[in-house]
Structure formats: structure tokens, C-alpha cells
Design an enzyme around this catalytic site. Structure first.
Site, PDB file in Angstrom:
ATOM      1  N   LYS A  19     -11.687   1.095  -3.520  1.00  0.00           N
ATOM      2  CA  LYS A  19     -11.323   1.237  -4.938  1.00  0.00           C
ATOM      3  C   LYS A  19     -10.914  -0.084  -5.581  1.00  0.00           C
ATOM      4  O   LYS A  19     -11.343  -0.407  -6.683  1.00  0.00           O
ATOM      5  CB  LYS A  19     -10.189   2.261  -5.065  1.00  0.00           C
ATOM      6  CG  LYS A  19      -9.646   2.365  -6.471  1.00  0.00           C
ATOM      7  CD  LYS A  19      -8.797   3.590  -6.683  1.00  0.00           C
ATOM      8  CE  LYS A  19      -7.463   3.520  -6.009  1.00  0.00           C
ATOM      9  NZ  LYS A  19      -6.614   4.683  -6.369  1.00  0.00           N
ATOM     10  N   GLY A  62       6.941  10.350  -9.784  1.00  0.00           N
ATOM     11  CA  GLY A  62       8.318  10.438  -9.305  1.00  0.00           C
ATOM     12  C   GLY A  62       9.263  10.296 -10.491  1.00  0.00           C
ATOM     13  O   GLY A  62       9.062   9.454 -11.363  1.00  0.00           O
ATOM     14  N   ALA A  64     -46.059 -24.222 -29.663  1.00  0.00           N
ATOM     15  CA  ALA A  64     -45.986 -22.845 -29.178  1.00  0.00           C
ATOM     16  C   ALA A  64     -46.721 -22.700 -27.852  1.00  0.00           C
ATOM     17  O   ALA A  64     -47.820 -23.218 -27.679  1.00  0.00           O
ATOM     18  CB  ALA A  64     -46.591 -21.902 -30.205  1.00  0.00           C
ATOM     19  N   ARG A  94     -11.578   9.566  -5.071  1.00  0.00           N
ATOM     20  CA  ARG A  94     -12.122  10.072  -6.335  1.00  0.00           C
ATOM     21  C   ARG A  94     -13.020   9.076  -7.080  1.00  0.00           C
ATOM     22  O   ARG A  94     -13.535   9.368  -8.138  1.00  0.00           O
ATOM     23  CB  ARG A  94     -10.967  10.532  -7.241  1.00  0.00           C
ATOM     24  CG  ARG A  94     -10.413  11.885  -6.828  1.00  0.00           C
ATOM     25  CD  ARG A  94      -9.138  12.213  -7.544  1.00  0.00           C
ATOM     26  NE  ARG A  94      -8.000  11.439  -7.023  1.00  0.00           N
ATOM     27  CZ  ARG A  94      -6.833  11.337  -7.632  1.00  0.00           C
ATOM     28  NH1 ARG A  94      -6.631  11.928  -8.784  1.00  0.00           N
ATOM     29  NH2 ARG A  94      -5.857  10.621  -7.086  1.00  0.00           N
ATOM     30  N   ASN A 151      -7.658   5.933 -10.546  1.00  0.00           N
ATOM     31  CA  ASN A 151      -8.063   6.801  -9.438  1.00  0.00           C
ATOM     32  C   ASN A 151      -9.512   7.247  -9.546  1.00  0.00           C
ATOM     33  O   ASN A 151     -10.085   7.698  -8.575  1.00  0.00           O
ATOM     34  CB  ASN A 151      -7.164   8.039  -9.393  1.00  0.00           C
ATOM     35  CG  ASN A 151      -5.733   7.651  -9.072  1.00  0.00           C
ATOM     36  OD1 ASN A 151      -5.477   6.993  -8.069  1.00  0.00           O
ATOM     37  ND2 ASN A 151      -4.808   8.020  -9.938  1.00  0.00           N
TER      38      ASN A 151
HETATM   39  C1  UD1 Z   1       3.837   6.921  -6.119  1.00  0.00           C
HETATM   40  C2  UD1 Z   1       5.357   7.013  -6.145  1.00  0.00           C
HETATM   41  C3  UD1 Z   1       5.777   7.749  -7.418  1.00  0.00           C
HETATM   42  C4  UD1 Z   1       5.231   7.052  -8.633  1.00  0.00           C
HETATM   43  C5  UD1 Z   1       3.723   6.896  -8.518  1.00  0.00           C
HETATM   44  C6  UD1 Z   1       3.203   6.019  -9.633  1.00  0.00           C
HETATM   45  C7  UD1 Z   1       6.113   7.112  -3.832  1.00  0.00           C
HETATM   46  C8  UD1 Z   1       6.560   7.976  -2.751  1.00  0.00           C
HETATM   47  N1  UD1 Z   1       5.828   7.721  -4.988  1.00  0.00           N
HETATM   48  O1  UD1 Z   1       3.375   8.257  -6.009  1.00  0.00           O
HETATM   49  O2  UD1 Z   1       7.181   7.790  -7.497  1.00  0.00           O
HETATM   50  O3  UD1 Z   1       5.572   7.786  -9.801  1.00  0.00           O
HETATM   51  O4  UD1 Z   1       3.371   6.265  -7.274  1.00  0.00           O
HETATM   52  O5  UD1 Z   1       1.812   6.024  -9.600  1.00  0.00           O
HETATM   53  O6  UD1 Z   1       6.023   5.910  -3.676  1.00  0.00           O
HETATM   54  N2  UD1 Z   1      -0.585   3.523  -0.702  1.00  0.00           N
HETATM   55  C9  UD1 Z   1      -0.795   2.802   0.440  1.00  0.00           C
HETATM   56  N3  UD1 Z   1      -0.526   3.359   1.650  1.00  0.00           N
HETATM   57  C10 UD1 Z   1      -0.027   4.635   1.768  1.00  0.00           C
HETATM   58  C11 UD1 Z   1       0.185   5.372   0.589  1.00  0.00           C
HETATM   59  C12 UD1 Z   1      -0.099   4.784  -0.654  1.00  0.00           C
HETATM   60  O7  UD1 Z   1      -1.247   1.665   0.372  1.00  0.00           O
HETATM   61  O8  UD1 Z   1       0.204   5.067   2.888  1.00  0.00           O
HETATM   62  C13 UD1 Z   1      -0.880   2.924  -2.016  1.00  0.00           C
HETATM   63  C14 UD1 Z   1      -2.014   3.640  -2.698  1.00  0.00           C
HETATM   64  O9  UD1 Z   1      -3.238   2.952  -2.446  1.00  0.00           O
HETATM   65  C15 UD1 Z   1      -1.648   3.524  -4.163  1.00  0.00           C
HETATM   66  C16 UD1 Z   1      -0.138   3.428  -4.152  1.00  0.00           C
HETATM   67  O10 UD1 Z   1       0.242   3.082  -2.846  1.00  0.00           O
HETATM   68  O11 UD1 Z   1      -2.131   2.339  -4.722  1.00  0.00           O
HETATM   69  C17 UD1 Z   1       0.549   4.714  -4.597  1.00  0.00           C
HETATM   70  O12 UD1 Z   1       0.188   5.723  -3.686  1.00  0.00           O
HETATM   71  P1  UD1 Z   1      -0.017   7.214  -4.147  1.00  0.00           P
HETATM   72  O13 UD1 Z   1      -0.337   8.010  -2.963  1.00  0.00           O
HETATM   73  O14 UD1 Z   1      -0.922   7.270  -5.293  1.00  0.00           O
HETATM   74  O15 UD1 Z   1       1.456   7.585  -4.603  1.00  0.00           O
HETATM   75  P2  UD1 Z   1       1.856   8.669  -5.637  1.00  0.00           P
HETATM   76  O16 UD1 Z   1       1.925   9.960  -4.953  1.00  0.00           O
HETATM   77  O17 UD1 Z   1       1.041   8.568  -6.855  1.00  0.00           O
HETATM   78 MG    MG Z   2      -0.828   7.657  -7.462  1.00  0.00          MG
END
Ligand code: UD1
Ligand code: MG
Length: 457
Positions: free
Chosen positions: A23, A136, A377, A16, A224
Site C-alpha cells: 500500500k 480510538g 516541413a 483493500r 486504505n
Molecule cells: C489506530 C489506533 C486508533 C486511531 C487510528 C487512526 C491503535 C491501537 N489504534 O487504529 O486509536 O484512531 O489508528 O487511524 O493504535 N500497523 C502496523 N503493524 C501492526 C498494526 C498496524 O504497522 O501490527 C500500521 C498499519 O499499517 C497502519 C497503522 O499501523 O498504517 C494503523 O493500524 P490500523 O490497524 O489501521 O489501526 P486502527 O485500528 O485504524
Molecule cells: Mg486504520
């Protein structure tokens, strides 16, 4: 206290942001997001920092190599639990591991320190939100003890009502974390390996899960898109402005200052609107900075006045100088006390002695100017022959007439005077008047041309 490891998750694509740049390399207050997190992590003096980056993100380790962190790639990206797993081979048991996020840039040392102090076992950083949608939820039992975290997409109606949410930041004993991560499954609404599932595992093993809350909500806000980036930028600038005002700095408008680095101010400093400070900048007592000035990697000593629209880069300015409006000090400039540099004057890699003045329309490049020199000047140092640069020396008390070119290498001696409009190619002796220009002539009876009429042609 057992040694600390920090894992920074930074594998997300950042779709996004609509950008070719990962990012976490987008800048907030002039610094990449992940660098904010790395700086905060470093301040906790960890044994090991591990950054988990994603496919196409090779520029992240390249950009951040000075930190000496371990960079591990996560490919494919199967969830936050899977991401932390990638770092585990680099983390020793007998330590604690903290999980931070490359896109949550403003987390503060004090909050993480509080987590470290919270006790052994699993520590979660949580926050209460009026609108918890998307996060979460922290599920507690009747006694108020944490039971588990349920993701938005997996939550039932009652759980969706919970206002306390998971920020994602946590601290766990490394050996336990390794064990729990090994047991993660992906049988959930998103088919991902959730880091958050370790909470229920800890509870099952009879461990008490502790929670800490950040001092300010913005510490745990993630980025994001460009709107969230701009919003957090403003939050940070307002916080910086408040700090400066608390220390006694007068800001014409705290909403119109941008500090992209470290600004240190003495007493009774005044800063008008629209100013930008980059890198390390020091302003001495009673310094005033006029509107829309840009000051980068510079120190300005006490009492100096900077009029509007001045640019100062990688330079040192003495006390009680007057600069601008519209002055430009380029890298390597050093102004001694009481110097004046006025409008449309460009100084580069030059030293201006005490009390010397260049008030209008000049280029002073690769030049050593003594004390009490007056630069008329439009004086210009011709420091470049198209291939090489040469120095000009103007000794104490010299007076350079307006519209003079000093063709370097050349020296104007102590107390010398150069007549206006001169092109000086040889050293001008001390104490004497030197002129180098065409003689004035008058042509008697000369007539201006007259426009020919159309009919006559
Ligand atoms: C996650 C949490 C959620 C919390 C929220 C806060 C989990 C399962 N859920 O959800 O409880 O409220 O963050 O923002 O952890 N990332 C990786 N590799 C991956 C997946 C994610 O590096 O495979 C990183 C992303 O770049 C990001 C962060 O982890 O910086 C969070 O990932 P995101 O997919 O945004 O998790 P949420 O669904 O928001
Ligand atoms: Mg997130």
C-alpha cells in the site's frame, strides 16, 4: 532540545487496495505514500528514522533505500504497539520518538513542529470528527486532562459519543516509551498490542498528556482503498493549485491541473486546463502553457508560448520560444531563445539555436542546429543505422528544404541551402545550394490504366 527519532509504521497489508504492490508504495502526486512521510520526517532533521514494514514488503526498503532510514520487519503483525516495539532496539534513550504512519501521507512539517514545541512528556495529535466511527476516542476527565484512549471496539456507549479521536501520531520520550511498550498486554477486543495503551500508563505515572491538533484535517487522513487515495490526491492538487494562484499564477481551472513534483512559476504565468507537471519544472515570467500539455523535469524561460498538446521532457527551453501545438521535446533537448518548434515535430538530444525554426512534421535527433536555421516541413535526421547513433550538425543560417533526410554523421555548412526532397549523405558546403534527388521527367502520351470490366475476363 533532545534529539528526535521517527518511527514510520508501514507494515499493514493494504488488503483493500487489491494490489500486488504494498500500500505505502502507491503514488500520490507522483510520489509513493511512504516517501511523502519520509520527506516530512527528514524535514525535522531527526537523528534516526525507522520504517517498520511487513511480510512481503521487501520492495519497500528497496524502493526507499536512498533515505538512509533503518528498515525493520514486523512479522507477525500483532498491533501498533508491537510494531513500534520492533523499532525500539534502534533508538537511543535520551531522545524523543515520534510515531508516523506510511499510509497517512499528507502530514505537514508545521503540525509536527508544533508537537515538538508542545513540551516534555507525551504529546498526541488528535482531531475532532463529526463522525468518529472506527477511531480510538480520547477520554478526558472533568478537568479536561487526557486519561486514556479507548478503541472503537472496546468503547462503552458514553465513550462512543466522544468526537475527539486519536490520529495515531504521537511523540514520547524514548526511554519512557520503551518502558511502557514493555508493559503492554493484548487483553482487548482485537487481541492486539495497542500503542494507544501507553496513554493510560503515562497518566498513572502522573505525567501530563498534551494534545495538538493539525491545521487541516486532511493531514491526518489515512489511505486504505483507491477511493481514499483519489480523494487525497484531489485535496493535494487543490492545495497546490491554491498555492500557485496565491503566488499570481492564472489557472484556467484549478480543478484541472496535476502537479506531480515541484512547479515554480514566475509572474503572469498562465496555465490552461488538463496540464500535467512532473518532477522539477520552472516556468519563467509570462510563459503560457496550452491545454493538455505534459511538462516534465524542464525549465521554460520567460515569454515562451506552449500551444496545446505539447510534451516536454527533461529539456531546457529559452525565452520567447513558440512550441506546439502537438510538439514533442524528448530528453536532452535545448532550445535557445526565439526558437519555434511546431506541430508533429519531435526533438531529441538536440540543440536548436537562437531564432531557428522547425515548424512542421520533423524528427530532429542527436543534432546541433545553429542560429536562424529554417528546417522545412518533414525534414528528418537519420541518426541511427540500426546499431549506432550519429550526430548531425546544421550550421547558422542554413535552409533545409522540405522532406529532406540528413543521413548522419553529416554537416550542413553555414548559410547552405538544401533543395527539397534531398537525401544528404555527404557534408553540404557552406553558402552553396546542394541537391540530392532524382530528376523530374515527363513521359509524353502516357495513359492511366483503366479498370477492366468483369464481362471482359
Ligand atoms: C489506530 C489506533 C486508533 C486511531 C487510528 C487512526 C491503535 C491501537 N489504534 O487504529 O486509536 O484512531 O489508528 O487511524 O493504535 N500497523 C502496523 N503493524 C501492526 C498494526 C498496524 O504497522 O501490527 C500500521 C498499519 O499499517 C497502519 C497503522 O499501523 O498504517 C494503523 O493500524 P490500523 O490497524 O489501521 O489501526 P486502527 O485500528 O485504524
Ligand atoms: Mg486504520
Amino acid at each position: 532540545m533532545s534529539p528526535l527519532n521517527i518511527v514510520i509504521l508501514a507494515a499493514g497489508k493494504g488488503t483493500r487496495m487489491y494490489s500486488d504492490k504494498p500500500k505505502v508504495l502507491h503514488a500520490l502526486a507522483g510520489k509513493p505514500l511512504v516517501q511523502h512521510v519520509l520527506d516530512c520526517a527528514t524535514s525535522l532533521q531527526p537523528q534516526q528514522v525507522c520504517v517498520v514494514y511487513g511480510h512481503g514488503g521487501e520492495v519497500v526498503p528497496q524502493a526507499m533505500q536512498q533515505y538512509g532510514a533503518k528498515f525493520v520487519i514486523q512479522e507477525p503483525q500483532l498491533g501498533t504497539g508491537h510494531a513500534v516495539q520492533q523499532a525500539m532496539p534502534h533508538l537511543a534513550d535520551g531522545s524523543k520518538t515520534m510515531v508516523l504512519y506510511g499510509d497517512v501521507p499528507l502530514i505537514q512539517h508545521s503540525t509536527l513542529h508544533q508537537m515538538q514545541q508542545a513540551g516534555e512528556g507525551l504529546v498526541l495529535l488528535t482531531v475532532n470528527l463529526d463522525n468518529p466511527t472506527g477511531y480510538g476516542r480520547i477520554v478526558r476527565n472533568a478537568e479536561g486532562d487526557v486519561q486514556c484512549i479507548v478503541e472503537q471496539k472496546d468503547a462503552n456507549a458514553a465513550q462512543l459519543e466522544i468526537k475527539e479521536v486519536n490520529t495515531g501520531i504521537l511523540l514520547a520520550p524514548t526511554a519512557k516509551l520503551r518502558e511502557w511498550l514493555g508493559k503492554l498486554g493484548n487483553n482487548n477486543a482485537q487481541g492486539e498490542y495497542y500503542l494507544t495503551d501507553i496513554v493510560a500508563m503515562a497518566v498513572q505515572q502522573g505525567l501530563l498528556v498534551r494534545t495538538v491538533q493539525p491545521a487541516q484535517q486532511w493531514e491526518v487522513e489515512g489511505i486504505n482503498n483507491k477511493m481514499q487515495l483519489a480523494t487525497l490526491e484531489r485535496v493535494w492538487q487543490q492545495t497546490t493549485a491554491n498555492k500557485l494562484m496565491t503566488q499570481g499564477v492564472t489557472l484556467a481551472d484549478p480543478a484541472r491541473i496535476d502537479v506531480r513534483g515541484n512547479l515554480v512559476c514566475g509572474r503572469d504565468v498562465e496555465i490552461d486546463v488538463g496540464c500535467i507537471f512532473e518532477g522539477d519544472v520552472t516556468l519563467g515570467d509570462r510563459v503560457r502553457v496550452g491545454a493538455y500539455s505534459v511538462i516534465r523535469k524542464a525549465s521554460i524561460a520567460q515569454g515562451t508560448q506552449i500551444a496545446p498538446y505539447s510534451h516536454i521532457d527533461s529539456s531546457e527551453v529559452g525565452a520567447n520560444c513558440q512550441i506546439g501545438p502537438y510538439a514533442r521535446l524528448r530528453p536532452g533537448s535545448k532550445l535557445h531563445d526565439d526558437a519555434h518548434v511546431g506541430n508533429f515535430v519531435e526533438i531529441k538530444n538536440s540543440e536548436i539555436g537562437k531564432g531557428s525554426k522547425a515548424n512542421h512534421l520533423s524528427y530532429v535527433g542527436d543534432c546541433t542546429v545553429g542560429a536562424r536555421v529554417n528546417i522545412g516541413a518533414g525534414m528528418i535526421t537519420c541518426n541511427y543505422d540500426g546499431a549506432n547513433k550519429f550526430r548531425t550538425v546544421i550550421e547558422d543560417d542554413a535552409f533545409i528544404g522540405s522532406d529532406t533526410q540528413l543521413v548522419a554523421p553529416v554537416t550542413v555548412g553555414k548559410g547552405a541551402t538544401i533543395g527539397a526532397g534531398s537525401t544528404i549523405t555527404k557534408d553540404a558546403p557552406a553558402g552553396e545550394l546542394t541537391l540530392a534527388r532524382g530528376r523530374q521527367v515527363t513521359i509524353p502520351g502516357w495513359q492511366r490504366p483503366v479498370k477492366k470490366s468483369k464481362a471482359a475476363t
